[in-house]
Design an enzyme around this catalytic site. Sequence first.
Site, mmCIF file in Angstrom:
data_model
loop_
_atom_site.group_PDB
_atom_site.id
_atom_site.type_symbol
_atom_site.label_atom_id
_atom_site.label_comp_id
_atom_site.label_asym_id
_atom_site.label_seq_id
_atom_site.Cartn_x
_atom_site.Cartn_y
_atom_site.Cartn_z
ATOM 1 N N GLU B 435 0.830 -1.218 0.000
ATOM 2 C CA GLU B 435 0.000 0.000 0.000
ATOM 3 C C GLU B 435 0.863 1.266 0.000
ATOM 4 O OE1 GLU B 435 -2.875 -0.460 -0.780
ATOM 5 O OE2 GLU B 435 -3.033 -2.564 -0.227
ATOM 6 N N GLY B 436 1.932 1.234 -0.745
ATOM 7 C CA GLY B 436 2.854 2.372 -0.762
ATOM 8 C C GLY B 436 3.889 2.170 0.326
#
Lengths: 569, 569
Positions: B435-436
Site C-alpha cells: 500500500e505504498g
Amino acid sequence: MNHFQPATADMAFVLQSVLQAPQQLQALPAHAEADTDLMQQVLEESGKFVAEVVAPLNRDGDEIGAQFRDGAVTMPPGFRDAYQAFWQAGWPALACATEDGGQGLPTVLEAMLYEMLSAANHGWTMAPGLLHGAYECIKHHASDELKARYLEKVATGEWLATMCLTEPHAGSDLGLCRTKAVPLPDGRYALSGTKIFISGGEHDLSDNIVHLVLARLPDAPPGPKGLSLFLVPKFYEDGTRSAAVCERIEEKMGLHGSPTCVMRFDEAPGWIVGEPGKGLNAMFVMMNAARLHVGLQGIGLLEAAWQKADAYSKERRQMRAPGGSAKAGEADLIEQHPAMRRILDAQRAWIDAGRVVAYRTALELDILKHHGDATRREVASRWCALVTPVLKAAWTDQAFHGASACLQVFGGHGFVREWGIEQIVRDSRVAMIYEGTNEIQAIDLLLRKTLPDGGAALLTLLGELSADLGGDEQAVRAKSQLDGFASFLRERLLPRATTKDAPADLPHWLADDFLRAVALLLMAWAWARIGATPGAGTARWQTAQTGFWRWVWPEFGMRVAMMETTLAG
Amino acid sequence: MNHFQPATADMAFVLQSVLQAPQQLQALPAHAEADTDLMQQVLEESGKFVAEVVAPLNRDGDEIGAQFRDGAVTMPPGFRDAYQAFWQAGWPALACATEDGGQGLPTVLEAMLYEMLSAANHGWTMAPGLLHGAYECIKHHASDELKARYLEKVATGEWLATMCLTEPHAGSDLGLCRTKAVPLPDGRYALSGTKIFISGGEHDLSDNIVHLVLARLPDAPPGPKGLSLFLVPKFYEDGTRSAAVCERIEEKMGLHGSPTCVMRFDEAPGWIVGEPGKGLNAMFVMMNAARLHVGLQGIGLLEAAWQKADAYSKERRQMRAPGGSAKAGEADLIEQHPAMRRILDAQRAWIDAGRVVAYRTALELDILKHHGDATRREVASRWCALVTPVLKAAWTDQAFHGASACLQVFGGHGFVREWGIEQIVRDSRVAMIYEGTNEIQAIDLLLRKTLPDGGAALLTLLGELSADLGGDEQAVRAKSQLDGFASFLRERLLPRATTKDAPADLPHWLADDFLRAVALLLMAWAWARIGATPGAGTARWQTAQTGFWRWVWPEFGMRVAMMETTLAG
C-alpha cells in the site's frame, strides 16, 4: 540470486592501511613473518574458499535445512563435503599454535575468515565457529592426558565441538544448571541432564563431536561456583557411541542450516576439564572468543545484506528520482532515490567502522597473547574487555535492523524468498540473543566493567581513543565527542550512579543507552581513523563517512538525552 | 501457545472515554443510534468472533499456508469455514450503506474489527481487508448496471475482491503499467497482461472473486493518465470461468496464510469502472481506505506481540533483577528486569497512542461522510489526508521493530517457532512495504501535502492539536512541542525547502525524519489526551505514559537534529 562475494579489497584496506596491522604484528616475535604480503595472501585465499565452496550452499541451507531423524541429523546438501574440504585445507587451525597442529597465524586473520564465512553462509559457519574457543579451553584447562586425546583433533577441526551450557529452565542464568556429574571408579564422571539450544549438537559434518558440558558434582554448592566443566565425545576412542543423544532439533525463524539441538546425557562418561567448581572459568575463554565471533557475524551479515541491496539498486529502475537521469516516461535507478541512498550509506558506515573496531579487537587479542611489555598487554586487555560486549551487541543489532532496511530497497520483492534478502533478516535475528543477549552485554559493560572501578578503565580507553586522533576536521569532531562523553561519565553518570542512595536499578535503566553511546563513539573514532588514511578520499569511502555523520551519529545525542532523563528521574 | 485475545476494554476506553466517539457520532444524523451501548455491543461481539473463530487458525495459516496447485489455491485448514461464517454474520457489511445490504454502522467500528482481526490472524484478514475499499470504489464509480451485478455481493462479502495494480516491471510506479484493455463489440473490454503481488488473487474462501484491474486502453496516453479501471470476475454470471488465471503464488518471508498471486489476464472480458483515463482516481478511494487498514494492522500486530511477551514475562523467571523479590538461589520474573520492562512499556505506549490516532482517523472519515457543516468536513478531510500516511508508515514500522523487541523478551525461545512470536515479526514486515512503501508515505506527507500549500494545512492541524489540549503538566509539555515544531516548520524548514535555489532533492532527504517527527507529535497529543481522561490514573495507563515520554519521545529531538543537519547541508 547472486552468491555473496567477499569484499577482500575493503577488508585489506582496513587491516593494512587503517590499522597498519603488519607493522603492529611484526613487532611481536610470534608474528615476525606477518608482513603485508603474507596477510594479503591468506585473506585472498580465505575469500576464494568462502566464495567458491561455502557461499553457494547458503540457499539450500535455508530451504532444505538440517534434518532430524531417529537421533541423527543430516546436514543440507554439500555441507559435509565443504566442511571436510575446510578442515583438510587447514582453515580451522589458522590461528592455533604450531605445536598443536596449527599454523600459528594471527587471530585477526581468523577473525576476517569468520566474518566472510558468516556473511556467505551463517548456518554452515555455526559449527566451525565454536572450534577455536573449544581449542583454547582444552589447551588451557584440560589435563595432559585429555589434551593428548583431543587437542589436535579440535585444533585442526577434524572433530567439531559444542558448548553445552543452557538448560530448559536456565537460559541466561547458568548458575541454575542442574546437569549432574557423578564420579566413576575409572576417574571419569557420568553426566546426566538435558541441555538445550546446542548448536551443532549432532550432525554429519565431522566424524566425531566433542561436547564441553557444564555440570554439577554431587557435593557442589548451589549457584555458579558449583559448576564444573566436562568433556564428553560423541564417540569414544574404541568407536563406541556415548550416551550423549540428540532428542530433537528446534524449528526456528531462520538459521535452518545449523541444527539447534536438545541434547540428553544419560549417565554419559566424560572427563573433567580444569578444576572442580571452576567450570565457568574454563568456559569463559570460549565465551569471550564467541562474543567477538558473533560481532563479526553481525558485520558479515550486514555486508551480505548491503551487497544484495546495492546490486539491486544499481540494476532496477523505479519511479522518478529528484535530479534523476531517466528520460520522459522512464524510471530512475533505485540507487538514485534519496531514501534508498540513505539506507545503503548508513549500512556501509556501520560495516566499515565495524571492521575497524573488530579487527582492532582481534589485533589486541594477538598483542595480549604475545606482547613482551606488561603495560602494553594491559592496554590490550582493557580494550578487549570493554569493546567486545559493545561489538557483540551493537553490530548484531545493526545486522538485523540494517538487513531489514536493505530488504526495503527491494520493495515487495524483498518479502519474497527468491532474492535471498529476507533470509538474512531471519538468520541474523538470533545473533542479538545468543552468547549473552544484547541486554546482558550492556549490563556487562556498565555494571561489571565500568561502575566497579569508578569508570577508570573506560575513561582511560576514551582518553586513548581521543589521543589516537590527529588534527583534521573529522578527528577534531570525534575527539570533542569522546572528551565530552568522558566528562558526562565523570561528572554526571558516575557521581549519581555510584552514590549509596542511588536506586539499585538505576544502572540497569541506563545500560542499553550507555552501550549504544559507546558504540557510536567507537564508530566516530573509527571514521576519523579511516578519514586520516591515505586512499580514503575516494567516493566509496567519502560517501560512507558522510553517511555515518548524517544518518548514524545523531542517535548519540538521543542516547545521552535518555540517560540524562534517567539520571534526573 | 496462547491465541490472541482482543483487548476490548482498552479499545473501548480509547473509543468511548478518550475520544468520546458516541457523542461525536450521534451529532451526525446518519449515526444517531451510535450510542455507548450499541458501540460496546458491536465491539464485544467483534471480539468474540475474532477470538473464537479467527485467532485459533493463525498457526496453521503460517505452518501449512496457502497451497497452489494447477491454478487453484487451497487455503489453510478452517480458513474457508471461518470466512463463510464471517460474511454470513454480516461482518464485512458493518459499515456499508443499508441500501447496499450493509448495516450502516460507523467506520470506526469497522476499523476496530480489522485491528483485532489483523492481530489475531494477519494472513486470513488480508482477503476481507480489501472488501470495503472495493465496495466504495464500485459504489462511487461503476455504472448502475455493474452495481446491480456486483455491489451487494461485495458489500456483504459474499464475493471477495482484489486490487490488481502492480506489474512485474512497475512496482510503486503505476504509471508504467502495460496491461491492455481492448474494446469488445458488446461494450466490454478484453484485458491482457500480468499483475503481481495480488493478495487473494485466487483462493477457496468465497464462491467468486471480483478483480479490480488497472489497464490501458489502446489509444491511452503513456503515464498515469492513460490508466483506466476494469472489473473482471473469476466467474461470470452464467458460471463460466474468466481468463483471469493465477500462475503461481509467491514463497514469502511470512504471511503464508495469504496467497500472494501472479495473475495473468488472457483477453479476459471485463467492464470499465468509471471513466477512461480516470482509473487511478477510481482506485484512489480503495488505496486510502487500505492505508488506514494497514496502519491498524500495525497496531493490531504490535498488540499481539506485546500480549505474548507480556504473558511470558509474567510467567518465566530468569536471573536476579535489581530490587527483585526472588529468594536466594532463585530467579526473578522477566518482567522485573529493567531492560525488559522498557521494551514492554515502549510498545504499550505505541499501541495505546496508535489507537487514539487511528480511531480518531476513522471517526474523521465518518464525519467527512456525514457531517452537515462544510467547515467541519474540511477539518476532517485535512486530518485524514495528513494523518493517514503517518499512521501507515510509523505504526507498521513499529509493528515490525516492536515485535522484534518483544521477541527479545523470550530470549532464545523467541527464535523458536513454537512460541509464535517470530511469526509476528515475519508477518508484520510486509506492512512496511505494501500500500505504498513507508518511504512513499513520507514523500506523500512532505512533498505532496505539506510543501505545495506552504505548510498551511499541516500548520493548521498542529494548531488544532495544540488547542485541543488542556492545562495539566503533560498537556503543557505536548503543546509546547507541537508549537515548537510549528515554528521549526514555519521558520526553518519551509523557507529553506521552498526557495527556488533549494536543491531539487532536499525535501526527499528530509521526508523520512519529517514523518517520524509528526508521528511522535501525534503520540504526544494522544498521550496528553489519554492523561486528561478520567480513569487513566491507574498503573496500567500511567506505566505506558511514562514509557512514552521516557523511551519513545526522545527520538523526536534526534529527528529534528537530523533535519537541521540536512537543511544546513
